[in-house]
Design an enzyme around this catalytic site. Structure first.
Site, mmCIF file in Angstrom:
data_model
loop_
_atom_site.group_PDB
_atom_site.id
_atom_site.type_symbol
_atom_site.label_atom_id
_atom_site.label_comp_id
_atom_site.label_asym_id
_atom_site.label_seq_id
_atom_site.Cartn_x
_atom_site.Cartn_y
_atom_site.Cartn_z
ATOM 1 N N GLU A 280 0.836 -1.198 0.000
ATOM 2 C CA GLU A 280 0.000 0.000 0.000
ATOM 3 C C GLU A 280 0.875 1.254 0.000
ATOM 4 O OE1 GLU A 280 -3.983 -0.490 1.819
ATOM 5 O OE2 GLU A 280 -3.397 1.197 3.079
ATOM 6 N N GLU A 283 2.019 1.724 -3.370
ATOM 7 C CA GLU A 283 0.893 2.192 -4.207
ATOM 8 C C GLU A 283 0.697 3.695 -4.018
ATOM 9 O OE1 GLU A 283 -2.894 0.259 -3.562
ATOM 10 O OE2 GLU A 283 -3.892 1.578 -5.018
ATOM 11 N N CYS A 300 -8.441 -2.056 4.031
ATOM 12 C CA CYS A 300 -8.366 -3.267 4.873
ATOM 13 C C CYS A 300 -9.697 -3.634 5.497
ATOM 14 C CB CYS A 300 -7.393 -3.118 6.021
ATOM 15 S SG CYS A 300 -6.204 -1.853 5.810
ATOM 16 N N SER A 320 -7.451 2.031 -2.382
ATOM 17 C CA SER A 320 -6.253 1.233 -2.650
ATOM 18 C C SER A 320 -6.668 -0.129 -3.194
ATOM 19 C CB SER A 320 -5.461 1.045 -1.355
ATOM 20 O OG SER A 320 -4.585 -0.059 -1.487
ATOM 21 N N LYS A 359 -15.836 -9.627 7.628
ATOM 22 C CA LYS A 359 -14.772 -10.476 7.075
ATOM 23 C C LYS A 359 -15.342 -11.788 6.537
ATOM 24 C CE LYS A 359 -10.935 -8.142 7.713
ATOM 25 N NZ LYS A 359 -10.143 -7.725 6.548
ATOM 26 N N GLU A 362 -16.388 -10.885 3.204
ATOM 27 C CA GLU A 362 -15.230 -10.590 2.366
ATOM 28 C C GLU A 362 -14.625 -11.889 1.814
ATOM 29 O OE1 GLU A 362 -11.555 -9.365 4.254
ATOM 30 O OE2 GLU A 362 -11.220 -7.837 2.732
ATOM 31 N N GLU A 367 -14.044 -12.173 -6.051
ATOM 32 C CA GLU A 367 -12.680 -11.763 -6.425
ATOM 33 C C GLU A 367 -11.615 -12.488 -5.600
ATOM 34 O OE1 GLU A 367 -14.920 -9.609 -5.193
ATOM 35 O OE2 GLU A 367 -15.548 -8.380 -6.890
ATOM 36 N N CYS A 504 -10.671 -1.879 14.425
ATOM 37 C CA CYS A 504 -11.013 -3.305 14.571
ATOM 38 C C CYS A 504 -11.220 -3.727 16.021
ATOM 39 C CB CYS A 504 -9.946 -4.163 13.940
ATOM 40 S SG CYS A 504 -9.685 -3.741 12.206
#
Lengths: 572, 431, 143
Positions: A280, A283, A300, A320, A359, A362, A367, A504
Site C-alpha cells: 500500500e 501504491e 483493509c 487502494s 470479514k 469478504e 474476487e 477493529c
C-alpha cells in the site's frame, strides 16, 4: 453547572444540576436497572425499566432521561417501583422468545440478567410471541426477530453511528418492529455487515453466523492441512470472554490453544499486515509520483469497502487496490506457503479469527479466489473463538503461552496497531518516510492519529513532500470526509478509514459489551504490543523481505498484482 | 351557550377578510402590534388565565413566557390542528368557519414570543380544511397581514401548513414536532420541553387551534372583560363536541361552570327516545367514563381535578344502556393499540394484553385474576408510559372499573347485562 | 432538492396521484433517492402513518370509522354491510380494484355517526339503505 442537593432513598447527595437520576444514583452506589440505555448512545427513555418514584410527581419517571432538580426526593426501590418494573419486564417477556437455553446470548443477556436481578419468578401474561422466520440470508449476520425487545439500540448504531440505515422501526403500536426496508432479507438491502448492531443488542435478536462447526470438521478431516491466522485485535480482546480485564494481552494463550486443538500451523494476520504496508505504501508513492487518483483510501476494512461500493461508487478509484491482510494471507497460504511446504493448495484450509463480521462476507467475495481456490475458507469472530474454546473445555487462562509458527507468523509492532483506528496510517507513515527519505525515522509514534475521536488528521513531511493524511472511524465519520472529497474540498493524500468505531478493536465480532470504556483499554493494549515489539516498522520484517526475494520479487510486481491486489464494483 | 370564540363561525364567509373585519377581526392583532410590547401581550394572556384547550390545560401565558425567555434567533410557533381525539370535532368548526381567527392568534403569539416562522399541523383526515387554510394564508399574505412587515410594522412572520397522515399520537406536541421534521410521530421524552428545545432543537410554542382562537378575543376585550366569562378557577368558554345518544349532537360553545347535565338536557335536547343514559365519556377516548350520578359535575378545571379527571379536548360522548362496558372499553383499547407509536414498553405492549384479557370478559372466560391483571397493566401504563397517550390510554378502563366494577364481575360470573356478549360459559342475562 | 422534512408530504402526494391510493416499492425507492433518506426510513415513515399505504388499494378507499362515537352507533354493522355489498372482507380490495375496505380512527364526523370517509368525502348517518345507494352511485361514477 451549579450543584444541587437531592435525596435518594434517604441518602442526601450533592450533584450537578441536570445530571440524570440514573447517574446521580450511581453516586450513592445504587445501580438502577436499565435496558434500552447504552452508555455510548443518546438516551432513549423507551423501555421504562428504570422508572423511579419522585416525591410530588404524579407519575413514575424514567431515571435515564429525568434530570435531577433541587430538593428532589427519589425512591428507587419502593413497592410501587418494584412492582412497576416487574410488570414492565413481564410485558417485555410476553413478546420475547424464551428459548434462552439455546440462545447465543445465554449467560450474556441483559434481559436474562434483569429477570434474575429483579426477581422475576413468574411470567403471568399470556405469551404473544410468535415464532418468526430467522433471516440468515447472508454470510455474516443472522436476525431473529422473535428475540427482539425493540430497544432501538441497533437502529442508533446503524443510522447514527454508521449512517448506513439498513434497518429501522416499521409500523406502530404493538405491530412496531425493527425491520429491513420492505421486509427484505438483509442480503437484499444496503447492509455493510459491520455487525455494530450485534455489539449493542442487549439480547440475542441479532448475531453473527455460526461457523464453528466448519472449523471442527476441518480439523477432524485427516486429508486437510489446516492453518489459522489471527487478526491484530483478537489478542487484546479475547481475554474478556474468560473473565480477564479488558486490555489483557492473551496472544500466547490463543496460539497455545489453537495448536492444542490441532491446527497444522498457527500464523498471524500481522504478517500480512506488514506486507500490506509495503504494497500500500508503494501504491501511494506510485499514485503521488504518477498523477494517480488521490486521496487514496485504505482498503483493509471490508465493511468500509462495502459501504463505498454501496454509497459512493464514484470514488471507488480512490480506494487502494490492496487486498486486506486477511485476504493477502489466504492468497499466500494457498500459493507461496503451499508451494514451500509441498502441499496441494486444494488440501489447505485457511481459517481466520477476526474481530469482524464483514470479514465473513469478504472471504466469499468472488474476487477472492486468486490462489485458484477460495483464498480464505472459514472466518470466525472473536466471540466464536471464545465459544469454541469453551466447548473444547480447555482452560485457556491456564495454558502455557506459545509462539506463532514460521514463516507467516513473524510480524512487527507496525502490524499490531492495525487493530486500532489510526494504526494503519501510522504504520504506513513509518515505512513510507524511510522508503522515500532513506533516513531513519526517529519519532515513530504518531500520537495525533491515535484514539477514539471520530476523525483525525495530520501533515507529515516526507522528504520534500508534505503529505496530508486523515483518519476516520465509524462510517458516519467516513461519510463526512467522503463528502468533502466528492466536493473537491479535501486536500488529503492518504485517508485511513475503518468501518467500526475505534477500528477493529471495536469490530462487530468482538466480545460484548464493547463500550467505549472497554475500547480504550483494548487500544492501550494494542499500543503496548507495538512498544514491546523488537521491530516496529513493517519494512524491517525479515520474513516479508524473504517473501519478496523468494516469491513476489518486488512491491506492485506481477505476482503481487495477481495475488495481493483486487478491484471493487458499484453496488448502488 | 355563548358566542365568544365561535362568534364568526357560520356567520361569515370563511375566506372573506371584509366580513371577518366587520366581526371584529384583526382588532386584537392591531392592538397588540400597534400598542403593546411582546411582554405586555404575554402579560395580558397570563392575566386572562387562559389554559390550553387541546387537553392538557397548561396555562397558556406561562408557556408563552417560557418560549419568550429563550434567547435564540430562531423560534417557532406551531398550531396543533391534529384534532384526533375521538368524539372531538370542534377545531374543524373553527378552521372551516373562521380560519383567519386562528391565524390571527398565531400571528399575535409569534409577535409575543419572537417567532419567525409558524406551522399549522393539520390532520390528514381534514384535506378540505387544509385547502381552506392554504387559501386563507395566501389571502393574508396579499393583504400584508402575513409575511414581511406585517400591517406595516417591523415584524415579519410567515406560516406553512403541514399535513399529518393518520396518526393520533401526533396530537402530542413532541410527536407532532417529530412529524414536521419528517419522522414517524414518536414522542420524545420530556424534559427538554418544546419551549426550550422543540422543532429542530429550537424553542417552540405549540398551541391548540381553539387556544389560539381565544387570543384575538382576549386582545380585543382585554383580560378583565374576558374573565367575565367562565368561573373564578376557569376563565372563558369552551367548545364542546357532543356525540352519542343525545338528541342534538354537535359542537357548542359553553361557559366554564356549566354542568354535564345542563349540557345534555338544556343544550343538546336530552337523551334520544327510548334510551337511558349509562355513562358519559368526557374528553374523548382518553377520558374518564362518568356514571349518571356524576352528571352534576361542572366543567371547571378545579372541580374536575377534585374528581381526579381532566376535561381533555372537551368531547362529550353520551352512552346509553345498550352498551356493554367491557366491550366498549375493549373497543377503546383497540383504538389505543392501533394509535400507540410503539416506542415505550407499557403503551406498546400494555394495550394488546388488555384487549386479550377483555376478550376473556366478553366471552365469559375471565377470572378474578384477570381483573387484577388488567388493573396492574393499566396502572403501569398510566404511571410509567413515556407520553400522554400511553398514560391516558387506560383511563376508560380505570374509571369503569371504579364506577362499574359490578359489570366486570358479572362478566366473570358469566353474565352480560345488556346481552351484547356471547358467553362461552353461563348465560347472558336477557338471553 | 426537496428537504428531508418533506418526506411525509411527498409520500402523501405520491399516494394521491396513484390510482390505487398507495405508494409502490418503486416509488418508495425513488423517494429515498430523491430526498436522500434511507429506504428503511422511508418505509418506516410510510408504515407508521395509517393514511399511507404500501399496498395497492381500490379506486375508492372506504374507511369506516370505528372510534367510540361511531362504535356505539354500530360501526361494526356498517362494516358488515359494506362487506356484503362489495363482496370483500375488511382489509381487502374488490377484484375490479374499484373499492377497498378498511377501518379508520375518528374522522371528526361524530355528530353524524356512524360515518365513513371515501377518498376525500365523508358520509354519515349510515344504514343499510344509504350504503346501498352510496355504493351504487360510486360504481356508476367510476365508470
Amino acid at each position: 453547572m451549579p450543584k444541587v442537593e437531592i435525596n435518594i432513598d434517604g441518602v442526601n447527595v450533592l450533584v450537578e444540576e441536570g445530571t440524570s437520576i440514573l447517574e446521580a444514583a450511581k453516586m450513592v452506589n445504587v445501580r438502577i436497572p436499565t435496558l434500552c440505555y447504552h452508555p455510548d448512545q443518546a438516551v432513549k427513555g423507551s423501555c421504562r425499566v428504570c422508572v423511579v418514584e419522585v416525591e410530588n410527581q404524579r407519575n413514575l419517571v424514567a431515571a435515564c432521561c429525568t434530570p435531577v432538580s433541587k430538593g428532589m426526593k427519589i425512591k428507587t426501590r419502593s413497592k410501587k417501583v418494584r412492582e412497576a418494573r416487574r410488570t414492565i419486564l413481564n410485558l417485555i417477556l410476553a413478546d420475547h422468545n424464551q428459548e434462552c437455553l439455546a440462545c447465543v446470548r445465554n449467560g450474556n443477556c441483559e434481559l436474562q440478567n434483569l429477570c434474575m436481578e429483579l426477581n422475576i419468578r413468574d411470567t403471568k401474561l399470556e405469551k404473544i410471541n410468535k415464532s418468526l422466520p430467522i433471516d440468515n440470508s447472508n454470510p455474516s449476520i443472522v436476525r431473529d426477530e422473535s428475540k427482539c425487545i425493540k430497544c432501538g439500540r441497533c437502529i442508533t448504531a446503524c443510522h447514527e453511528v454508521q449512517g448506513v440505515g439498513a434497518i429501522y422501526n416499521i409500523n406502530r403500536g404493538s405491530e412496531m418492529k425493527i425491520s429491513t426496508p420492505l421486509n427484505r432479507k438483509l442480503s437484499e438491502v444496503a447492509c455493510v455487515y459491520c455487525g455494530q448492531c450485534i455489539n449493542v443488542c442487549p439480547v440475542g435478536a441479532i448475531y453473527e453466523k455460526n461457523d464453528i462447526d466448519k472449523v471442527w470438521d476441518a480439523l477432524e478431516d485427516g486429508r486437510k492441512h489446516v492453518v489459522v491466522q489471527i487478526a491484530p485485535a483478537i489478542r487484546v480482546s479475547l481475554g474478556e470472554e474468560f473473565e480477564q480485564d479488558p486490555g489483557s494481552i492473551v496472544t500466547g494463550n490463543i496460539v497455545a490453544f489453537l495448536k492444542r486443538i490441532g491446527f497444522n500451523k498457527v500464523f498471524d494476520t500481522n504478517f500480512t499486515a506488514d506486507l500490506t504496508i509495503i504494497e500500500e505504501g508503494h501504491e501511494l508513492l506510485h499514485r503521488l509520483n504518477n498523477g494517480g487518483k488521490l486521496p487514496m483510501f485504505t482498503s483493509c476494512s471490508p465493511g468500509w469497502v462495502r459501504y463505498i461500493e454501496y454509497f459512493y461508487p464514484e470514488l471507488l478509484d480512490n480506494v487502494s487496490s490492496c487486498k486486506s491482510p486477511q485476504q493477502m494471507f489466504g492468497a499466500l497460504a494457498k500459493s507461496y506457503y503451499a508451494e514451500k511446504e509441498g502441499l496441494d493448495p486444494k488440501d489447505v484450509v485457511v481459517v481466520s479469527i477476526m474481530p469482524c463480521t464483514a470479514k465473513k462476507a469478504e472471504a466469499v467475495r468472488k474476487e477472492m479466489n486468486d490462489s485458484g481456490y477460495q483464498d480464505v475458507d472459514i472466518v470466525l469472530t472473536t466471540r466464536e473463538l471464545g465459544r469454541m474454546i469453551k466447548e473444547s473445555r480447555i482452560q485457556i487462562n491456564e495454558l502455557e503461552e506459545e509462539n506463532f509458527d514460521d514463516p507467516l507468523g513473524i510480524s512487527t509492532g507496525a502490524a499490531a496497531i492495525f487493530g486500532a483506528t489510526g494504526g494503519v496510517m501510522e504504520a504506513a507513515l513509518r515505512t513510507v518516510y524511510e522508503v522515500v527519505t532513506k533516513e531513519t525515522l526517529e519519532n515513530i509514534d504518531f500520537k495525533d492519529l491515535r484514539g477514539l475521536a471520530g476523525s483525525k488528521e495530520a501533515t507529515v513531511n516526507v522528504g520534500d513532500l508534505e503529505v496530508n493524511v486523515a483518519v476516520a472511524n465509524g462510517l458516519e465519520n467516513a461519510r463526512k470526509i467522503l463528502d468533502l472529497v466528492k466536493e473537491g474540498k479535501a486536500n488529503y493524500h492518504f485517508i485511513e478509514i475503518m468501518c467500526c468505531p475505534g477500528g477493529c478493536i471495536g469490530g462487530g465480532g468482538q466480545p460484548i459489551p464493547g463500550t467505549n470504556e472497554v475500547k480504550e483499554k483494548r487500544i492501550e493494549a494494542i499500543y503496548n504490543v507495538d512498544t514491546l515489539s523488537e521491530l516496529r516498522k513493517s519494512h524491517e520484517n525479515p520474513v516479508v523481505n524473504i517473501l519478496y526475494e523468494e516469491f513476489l520479487k518486488e512491491p506492485l510486481g506481477e505476482k503481487s498484482h495477481k495475488l495481493l491486489h483486487t478491484h471493487y464494483h458499484s453496488r448502488s | 351557550m355563548v358566542n365568544l370564540i365561535s362568534r364568526a363561525c357560520g356567520k361569515i364567509s370563511p375566506l372573506s377578510i371584509k366580513e371577518y373585519k366587520n366581526n371584529g377581526g384583526f382588532k386584537g392583532l392591531e392592538k397588540a402590534l400597534f400598542n403593546m410590547t411582546p411582554k405586555e401581550v404575554i402579560d395580558e394572556v397570563t392575566k386572562s388565565s387562559l389554559r390550553g384547550r387541546g387537553g392538557a390545560a397548561f396555562p397558556t401565558g406561562l408557556k408563552w413566557k417560557f418560549v419568550a425567555m429563550e434567547e435564540k434567533d430562531e423560534k417557532y410557533i406551531i398550531c396543533n390542528a391534529d384534532e384526533g381525539e375521538p368524539g372531538t370535532f370542534k377545531d374543524k368548526i373553527l378552521l372551516d368557519g373562521c380560519p383567519f381567527q386562528v391565524i390571527e392568534g398565531m400571528i399575535i403569539g409569534a409577535y409575543a414570543i419572537g417567532a419567525t416562522k409558524g406551522y399549522i399541523y393539520i390532520r390528514g383526515e381534514y384535506p378540505k380544511s387544509k385547502e381552506i387554510l392554504v387559501k386563507a394564508l395566501n389571502i393574508l399574505r396579499e393583504e400584508g397581514i402575513l409575511g414581511n412587515n406585517i400591517i406595516g410594522q417591523n415584524f415579519s412572520f410567515d406560516i406553512e401548513v403541514r399535513s399529518g397522515a393518520g396518526a393520533y399520537v401526533c396530537g402530542e406536541e413532541t410527536a407532532l414536532i417529530e412529524s414536521i421534521e419528517g419522522n414517524p410521530g414518536r414522542s420524545r421524552f420530556k424534559p427538554p420541553y418544546p419551549p426550550n428545545k422543540g422543532l429542530w432543537g429550537k424553542p417552540t410554542l405549540v398551541n391548540n387551534v381553539e387556544t389560539l382562537a381565544n387570543i384575538p378575543i382576549i386582545m380585543e376585550l382585554g383580560a378583565d372583560e374576558y374573565k367575565n366569562y367562565g368561573t373564578d378557577s376557569s376563565a372563558g368558554t369552551k367548545l364542546i363536541s357532543v356525540s352519542g345518544s343525545v338528541v342534538n349532537k354537535g359542537v357548542y360553545e359553553i361557559e366554564f361552570g356549566t354542568s354535564l347535565k345542563e349540557i345534555i338536557y338544556d343544550v343538546c335536547g336530552g337523551i334520544e327516545e327510548n334510551k337511558k343514559i349509562k355513562f358519559v365519556q368526557l374528553g374523548g377516548s382518553s377520558g374518564a367514563c362518568l356514571p349518571e350520578e356524576l352528571l352534576d359535575t361542572k366543567l371547571d378545571f378545579d372541580e374536575l381535578s377534585k374528581l381526579n379527571i381532566g376535561l381533555g379536548s372537551g368531547a362529550i360522548l353520551v352512552v346509553d344502556d345498550s352498551i356493554c362496558i367491557p366491550d366498549f372499553v375493549k373497543n377503546t383499547t383497540k383504538f389505543f393499540d392501533h394509535e400507540s407509536c410503539g416506542k415505550c414498553t407499557p403503551c406498546r405492549e400494555g394495550n394488546r394484553h388488555i384487549i386479550k384479557i377483555l376478550n376473556k370478559f366478553t366471552e365469559g372466560e375471565a377470572t378474578e385474576r384477570d381483573l387484577e391483571l388488567i388493573k396492574e397493566i393499566s396502572n403501569v401504563m398510566k404511571e410509567a408510559s413515556l407520553c400522554g397517550l400511553g398514560q391516558a390510554a387506560p383511563t376508560a378502563l380505570i374509571t369503569t372499573i371504579k364506577y362499574f366494577k359490578e359489570e366486570y364481575e358479572d362478566h366473570i360470573n358469566g353474565s352480560c347485562e345488556v346481552g351484547k356478549c356471547k358467553m362461552k360459559k353461563g348465560v347472558a342475562a336477557n338471553a | 432538492m426537496i428537504g428531508k422534512d418533506k418526506l411525509i408530504e411527498t409520500l402523501i402526494n405520491v399516494q394521491k396521484n396513484s390510482k390505487g391510493h398507495y405508494i409502490s416499492e418503486d416509488k418508495l425507492e425513488e423517494i429515498s433517492k430523491e430526498l436522500g433518506v434511507s429506504l428503511s426510513k422511508v418505509h418506516g415513515v410510510a408504515s407508521f402513518y395509517s393514511m399511507l399505504s404500501t399496498k395497492e388499494r381500490g379506486e375508492y378507499v372506504v374507511q369506516i370509522c370505528n372510534s367510540g362515537p361511531c362504535y356505539i352507533q354500530g360501526a361494526n354493522n356498517i362494516a358488515t354491510i359494506f362487506e356484503e355489498e362489495l363482496g370483500i372482507k375488511m382489509g381487502e380490495v374488490t377484484e375490479d380494484k374499484k373499492f377497498s375496505l378498511e377501518f379508520t380512527s375518528c374522522i371528526g364526523a361524530c355528530d353524524i355517526a356512524p360515518a365513513v370517509k371515501i377518498n376525500n368525502e365523508v358520509y354519515g348517518g349510515l344504514n343499510k339503505e344509504k350504503i346501498r345507494e352510496l355504493v351504487e352511485m360510486l360504481r356508476k361514477e367510476g365508470n
